[in-house]
Write a protein that holds these residues in place. Structure first.
Motif, short mmCIF file in Angstrom:
data_model
loop_
_atom_site.label_atom_id
_atom_site.label_comp_id
_atom_site.label_asym_id
_atom_site.label_seq_id
_atom_site.Cartn_x
_atom_site.Cartn_y
_atom_site.Cartn_z
N ARG A 10 18.07 86.81 35.47
CA ARG A 10 18.44 88.90 35.49
C ARG A 10 19.45 89.52 37.05
NH1 ARG A 10 16.96 84.80 31.62
NH2 ARG A 10 17.71 85.53 29.65
N GLN A 11 18.42 89.34 37.31
CA GLN A 11 18.49 89.84 39.23
C GLN A 11 19.54 89.85 39.55
OE1 GLN A 11 17.27 92.88 39.79
NE2 GLN A 11 14.60 93.20 39.33
N SER A 12 19.57 88.07 39.72
CA SER A 12 20.93 87.84 39.86
C SER A 12 22.49 88.09 39.70
CB SER A 12 20.38 86.39 40.24
OG SER A 12 19.42 85.80 40.86
N ALA A 13 21.92 88.04 37.78
CA ALA A 13 23.08 88.04 37.10
C ALA A 13 23.78 89.66 37.36
CB ALA A 13 22.41 88.35 35.69
N TRP A 14 22.93 91.09 37.58
CA TRP A 14 23.51 91.80 38.24
C TRP A 14 24.23 91.64 39.10
CZ3 TRP A 14 21.84 94.86 41.13
CH2 TRP A 14 20.59 95.21 41.64
N PHE A 15 23.55 90.93 40.28
CA PHE A 15 23.87 90.60 40.99
C PHE A 15 25.23 90.64 41.88
CE2 PHE A 15 23.84 89.50 45.98
CZ PHE A 15 23.01 90.55 46.93
N ILE A 26 22.49 78.78 43.07
CA ILE A 26 21.10 77.40 42.86
C ILE A 26 19.89 77.70 43.38
CG2 ILE A 26 20.42 75.90 44.54
CD1 ILE A 26 23.03 75.31 45.18
N THR A 27 19.96 79.08 43.80
CA THR A 27 18.04 80.18 43.68
C THR A 27 18.29 80.65 42.63
OG1 THR A 27 19.47 80.10 46.32
CG2 THR A 27 17.66 81.77 45.09
N SER A 28 19.19 81.38 41.89
CA SER A 28 18.75 82.19 40.64
C SER A 28 18.12 80.73 39.58
CB SER A 28 19.47 83.14 40.29
OG SER A 28 20.27 82.11 39.69
N LEU A 29 19.22 79.46 39.67
CA LEU A 29 18.58 78.60 38.46
C LEU A 29 16.73 77.93 38.78
CD1 LEU A 29 22.09 77.17 37.71
CD2 LEU A 29 20.17 78.67 36.30
N ALA A 30 16.99 77.67 39.88
CA ALA A 30 15.55 77.65 40.55
C ALA A 30 14.84 78.18 40.38
CB ALA A 30 15.90 76.72 41.74
N ALA A 31 14.77 79.13 40.53
CA ALA A 31 13.83 80.03 40.79
C ALA A 31 13.08 80.57 39.18
CB ALA A 31 14.06 82.03 41.32
N THR A 32 13.89 80.26 38.34
CA THR A 32 13.87 80.63 36.57
C THR A 32 13.14 79.27 36.19
OG1 THR A 32 15.84 82.16 36.22
CG2 THR A 32 15.07 81.17 34.94
N PHE A 33 13.20 78.27 36.94
CA PHE A 33 13.03 76.77 36.00
C PHE A 33 11.94 76.17 36.94
CE2 PHE A 33 17.28 77.88 33.96
CZ PHE A 33 16.70 78.12 32.95
N VAL A 34 12.32 76.27 38.06
CA VAL A 34 11.22 75.57 38.43
C VAL A 34 9.85 76.79 39.61
CG1 VAL A 34 10.83 74.21 40.69
CG2 VAL A 34 12.59 74.14 39.67
N PRO A 35 8.88 76.08 39.25
CA PRO A 35 7.58 77.37 39.43
C PRO A 35 7.59 77.94 40.90
CG PRO A 35 6.98 75.26 37.92
CD PRO A 35 8.47 74.98 38.41
N LEU A 86 11.03 80.55 48.93
CA LEU A 86 11.27 79.34 49.08
C LEU A 86 13.24 79.29 49.38
CD1 LEU A 86 9.12 76.39 48.15
CD2 LEU A 86 8.84 77.75 50.46
N GLY A 87 12.72 79.72 48.18
CA GLY A 87 14.83 79.38 48.05
C GLY A 87 15.57 80.62 49.05
N MET A 88 14.93 81.91 49.38
CA MET A 88 14.79 83.05 49.90
C MET A 88 15.08 82.49 51.34
SD MET A 88 13.11 86.40 48.49
CE MET A 88 13.67 87.44 49.71
N TYR A 90 -0.31 87.19 41.30
CA TYR A 90 1.46 86.98 42.13
C TYR A 90 2.30 85.74 41.58
CZ TYR A 90 -0.85 91.44 43.56
OH TYR A 90 -1.30 92.27 44.25
N LEU A 91 3.52 86.04 41.25
CA LEU A 91 4.78 84.88 40.68
C LEU A 91 4.66 84.27 42.52
CD1 LEU A 91 6.42 85.71 37.96
CD2 LEU A 91 4.70 84.54 38.41
N LEU A 92 5.01 83.32 43.11
CA LEU A 92 5.31 82.65 44.31
C LEU A 92 7.21 82.63 43.82
CD1 LEU A 92 2.63 82.91 44.31
CD2 LEU A 92 3.02 80.87 46.52
#
Length: 494
Positions: free
Chosen positions: A169-174, A325-334, A339-341, A492-494
């Motif tokens: 959602r952060q990525s969606a408004w960005f 790619i990054t936002s979907l991975a951050a949402t569905f891959v723990p 690492l995406g950043m 904390y979420l990584l």
């Protein structure tokens, strides 16, 4: 099921206008939750995304106006354009800290709406500038007007969405930012193609974009909510569901209008806060120069002024691809946000290397480099999602967002100073400085990843698994407005 008596009423602000007994009695079904989530995604996210689209479009306007003779008409020389770019961030810097206080004290939706309306008016004032001094004043107050938007949207996302939902959602408004990069050149090209002898095209650019922005501020005033309890587009039952579904965040459902200075002190000594701040500064050493000088750099590749505007469109396309790619991975891959950043930043370093090392005659290769070089910018929404997910306590979260954007401003102020007027249009010193900032960003992100991993393991050994908590205990922690360092079950979420 826990009873109303299990919760202390004094931890729930009276301004929320929700009956605690009613909220606790609600049993959420998956279908009800999905329905509310869809409504938030189709109303709240587009409201914020359109505002962010306009913000970046307005920010690009100065760079685009250089191709419409802004510098010549205002008789700007030497490093004056660099300072005109940087002064915007002085205004942003000036208001970021007071805004972190005001945004807690005032209704957040109304505050952001008024900010949008005012910054649109200030953008139109750019057209009245007749010299460098006037432009500096206009740019400073434009920064003041825009300072609250991204931190405010970050807080709203944390209010309405679960921690695991926030990166997407952060990525969606960005995403509005990426669309602005994609079509901003096309819009400027269209304005530049208008046949008029009555007004210069750079003035027309500021007037049109400013008028649209102020109009949109009125739309936001009517629709943007101050909290889940006051969302006009949700039914009363849906507001209750919205609050209850985010209780497990433990980062605060909403504020009670009280600014907690104890949380400010905690933020000032929290390692994660400073690693996020240092990363923001380092990455924006690149952002300050590239955003302000991209039109000049592109024209320097051998394109005509108007065509240079169109050639910026691939930058937006690259950002969209990597954002998805990054936002979907951050949402569905723990455990892959950071690492995406890092991946995005490495891509940008490669792009900067292409610009720096390729010969001026290799136009296509250098254009590919500039296109890849802006991918780092999509790290901002992921960084903000880390704030909303990993910083608990409304005042602490607000201060952390402010510090993040203060560092953002400092980086954007310092960055353009490496783009020397004597090196136009290739700016080798500026490109080298931008690349160095990105390498530093990678280092700070690696440090943050190691810190979160170590801290989670330390807490597991000290307090045991958070999965053992009861629903009542989770609810008490969520409504207590405690910080992440005070809540024993917080991980904390990584």
């Amino acid at each position: 099921m826990i009873g109303e008596n299990d919760i202390k009423h004094d931890v729930v602000p009276q301004s929320r206008n929700l009956d605690i007994g009613e909220m606790l009695a609600v049993e959420l079904t998956p279908e009800e939750e999905r329905k509310v989530l869809r409504k938030l995604d189709f109303i709240l996210i587009p409201l914020m995304g359109c505002a962010y689209f306009l913000q970046f479009l307005d920010k690009l306007a100065l760079s685009q106006s250089t191709l419409f003779n802004l510098r010549q008409d205002l008789n700007m020389h030497g490093s004056e354009y660099s300072w005109a770019s940087a002064i915007f961030y002085f205004g942003y810097f000036f208001w970021s800290w007071p805004s972190s206080y005001v945004i807690v004290r005032l209704p957040i939706g109304k505050y952001l709406s008024v900010s949008v309306f005012l910054w649109g008016g200030i953008l139109m004032c750019h057209a009245a500038c007749t010299n460098f001094a006037g432009l500096m004043v206009a740019r400073f107050f434009l920064g003041v007007g825009e300072a609250a938007i991204a931190p405010g949207f970050t807080l709203l996302t944390g209010m309405f969405y679960k921690r695991e939902e926030q990166p997407l959602r952060q990525s969606a408004w960005f995403f509005g930012n990426c669309i602005a990069v994609l079509v901003g050149g096309l819009i400027a090209y269209g304005i530049g193609s208008i046949s008029t002898g009555a007004i210069e095209h750079w003035k027309l650019l500021f007037l049109i974009l400013g008028a649209i922005t102020s109009t949109y501020g009125i739309v936001l005033f009517l629709l943007l909510p101050d909290s889940p309890a006051k969302a006009v587009f949700l039914k009363p039952s849906e507001r209750t569901i919205t609050i209850k579904r985010t209780l497990q965040n433990k980062t605060g459902v909403m504020d009670n209008g009280v600014f907690k200075w104890s949380q400010v002190r905690e933020a000032s000594i929290d390692p994660q806060v400073w690693l996020l701040v240092l990363n923001s500064f380092a990455s924006n050493l690149c952002n300050g120069g590239i955003t302000s000088f991209t039109s000049i750099i592109t024209a320097g590749f051998g394109f005509t002024d108007l065509k240079a505007l169109l050639m910026q469109m691939p930058q937006g396309a690259a950002q969209i691809v990597f954002l998805l790619i990054t936002s979907l991975a951050a949402t569905f891959v723990p455990s892959c946000r950071i690492l995406g950043m890092i991946l995005n930043t490495i891509v940008s370093v490669v792009g900067m290397l292409l610009i720096w090392k390729l010969n001026p005659a290799e136009q296509v290769g250098r254009m590919v480099g500039l296109t890849l070089g802006v991918v780092y910018a999509i790290n901002l929404p992921i960084s903000l999602s880390i704030v909303t997910s990993n910083v608990a306590g409304f005042s602490k979260k607000s201060v952390t967002s402010a510090l993040l954007f203060i560092a953002y401003c400092v980086g954007n102020i310092v960055g353009p100073q490496f783009f020397l007027a004597s090196e136009e249009p290739s700016y080798p010193t500026g490109i080298t400085a931008a690349m160095s900032g990105l390498v530093l960003s990678i280092f700070f992100l690696l440090c943050l990843y190691v810190y979160y991993t170590w801290e989670n393991r330390r807490r597991d050994k000290l307090y045991g698994s958070p999965a053992d908590m009861t629903v009542g205990a989770e609810l008490r922690e969520e409504l207590s407005n405690k910080t992440d360092r005070q809540i024993e079950s917080f991980r904390y979420l990584l």
